[in-house]
Scaffold this active site. Structure first.
Site, PDB file in Angstrom:
ATOM      1  N   GLY A  45       0.831  -1.194   0.051  1.00  0.00           N
ATOM      2  CA  GLY A  45      -0.113  -0.100  -0.013  1.00  0.00           C
ATOM      3  C   GLY A  45       0.942   1.162   0.050  1.00  0.00           C
ATOM      4  N   GLN A  50       3.078   9.856   1.538  1.00  0.00           N
ATOM      5  CA  GLN A  50       4.263   9.233   1.364  1.00  0.00           C
ATOM      6  C   GLN A  50       5.289   9.545   0.378  1.00  0.00           C
ATOM      7  OE1 GLN A  50       2.351   5.233   2.396  1.00  0.00           O
ATOM      8  NE2 GLN A  50       4.170   5.243   3.373  1.00  0.00           N
ATOM      9  N   CYS A  95       5.715  -0.308   7.287  1.00  0.00           N
ATOM     10  CA  CYS A  95       5.320   0.789   6.666  1.00  0.00           C
ATOM     11  C   CYS A  95       6.522   1.394   5.753  1.00  0.00           C
ATOM     12  CB  CYS A  95       4.853   2.164   7.485  1.00  0.00           C
ATOM     13  SG  CYS A  95       4.493   3.471   6.810  1.00  0.00           S
ATOM     14  N   LEU A  96       6.369   1.751   4.666  1.00  0.00           N
ATOM     15  CA  LEU A  96       7.437   2.359   3.783  1.00  0.00           C
ATOM     16  C   LEU A  96       8.302   3.530   4.527  1.00  0.00           C
ATOM     17  CD1 LEU A  96       6.239   1.597   0.125  1.00  0.00           C
ATOM     18  CD2 LEU A  96       7.637   0.229   1.524  1.00  0.00           C
ATOM     19  N   HIS A 137      -4.793   1.734   7.831  1.00  0.00           N
ATOM     20  CA  HIS A 137      -3.238   2.010   7.779  1.00  0.00           C
ATOM     21  C   HIS A 137      -3.267   3.121   6.767  1.00  0.00           C
ATOM     22  CE1 HIS A 137       1.143   1.284   8.100  1.00  0.00           C
ATOM     23  NE2 HIS A 137       0.928   2.072   6.890  1.00  0.00           N
ATOM     24  N   GLU A 138      -3.787   3.007   5.839  1.00  0.00           N
ATOM     25  CA  GLU A 138      -3.438   4.141   4.414  1.00  0.00           C
ATOM     26  C   GLU A 138      -4.221   5.405   4.805  1.00  0.00           C
ATOM     27  OE1 GLU A 138      -0.959   3.780   2.662  1.00  0.00           O
ATOM     28  OE2 GLU A 138      -0.730   1.747   2.970  1.00  0.00           O
ATOM     29  N   HIS A 141      -2.685   7.574   7.276  1.00  0.00           N
ATOM     30  CA  HIS A 141      -1.678   8.516   6.624  1.00  0.00           C
ATOM     31  C   HIS A 141      -2.354   9.579   5.980  1.00  0.00           C
ATOM     32  CE1 HIS A 141       2.031   6.288   6.357  1.00  0.00           C
ATOM     33  NE2 HIS A 141       1.526   5.240   5.784  1.00  0.00           N
TER      34      HIS A 141
HETATM   35 ZN   LIG Z   1       2.325   3.331   5.932  1.00  0.00          ZN
END
Ligand SMILES: [Zn+2]
Length: 176
Positions: A45, A50, A95-96, A137-138, A141
């Site tokens: 994702g 991000q 998470c990236l 999760h997204e 963000h």
């Molecule tokens: Zn993330």
């Protein structure tokens, strides 16, 4: 084109993303770049913030039973809204934007997601399990929140300590 990924503690990650209003060619190019960035970074994702764009855009590509990500399963989610949240599930999240850290986080097990696709068309889906976790999760963000902020106090403290150490090592690998 792969875009640079914003990494914690960059303050951009705290921004509240704004709704998308134009579903134009620029948006489509951006979505394609997000896809390349997500796949090349081995993510399932990615939220627009991000890659430093504060707009309510996120991608999800949940792996199949063999662990493969297929472009057929790609969801381009714009202006998402969740409702009908039910149950709880604990999943080990990563998470990236917080590289090398994985932590158990509690989320809703199932939910309804309403969103728009790249053409502005309204879509509604039911999600459960990993898909439900990834959606939450997204969306976090888009609201300027990271999964580590959902950790209990003690584990959060431990994370900050370990993460600082890791950042230092990355900056100066010889000192390890
Ligand atoms: Zn993330």
């Amino acid at each position: 084109m792969k875009l640079p990924v914003v990494v914690y503690p960059d303050k951009k990650l705290k921004l509240i993303s704004k709704p998308v209003e134009s579903f134009n060619a620029d948006l489509h190019t951006f979505l394609d770049n997000m896809y390349e960035t997500m796949m090349q970074s081995n993510g399932i994702g990615l939220a627009a913030i991000q890659v430093a764009k504060a707009e309510r855009i996120m991608l999800l590509c949940i792996p199949d039973e063999e662990g493969e990500q297929n472009k057929d399963d790609l969801l381009e989610i714009i202006n998402p809204k969740i409702s009908n949240e039910q149950g709880t599930i604990v999943y080990q999240e990563g998470c990236l934007s917080v590289p090398s850290f994985y932590e158990d986080i509690e989320r809703y097990e199932s939910l309804t997601l309403d969103f728009q696709d790249r053409h502005g068309k309204k879509i509604s889906i039911q999600a459960e399990g990993l898909l439900s976790v990834a959606i939450q999760h997204e969306i976090d963000h888009l609201d300027g929140k990271l999964f580590i902020e959902r950790l209990p106090y003690g584990r959060r403290k431990k994370f900050e300590k370990e993460y600082k150490k890791l950042l230092k090592q990355k900056k100066n690998p010889a000192s390890d």
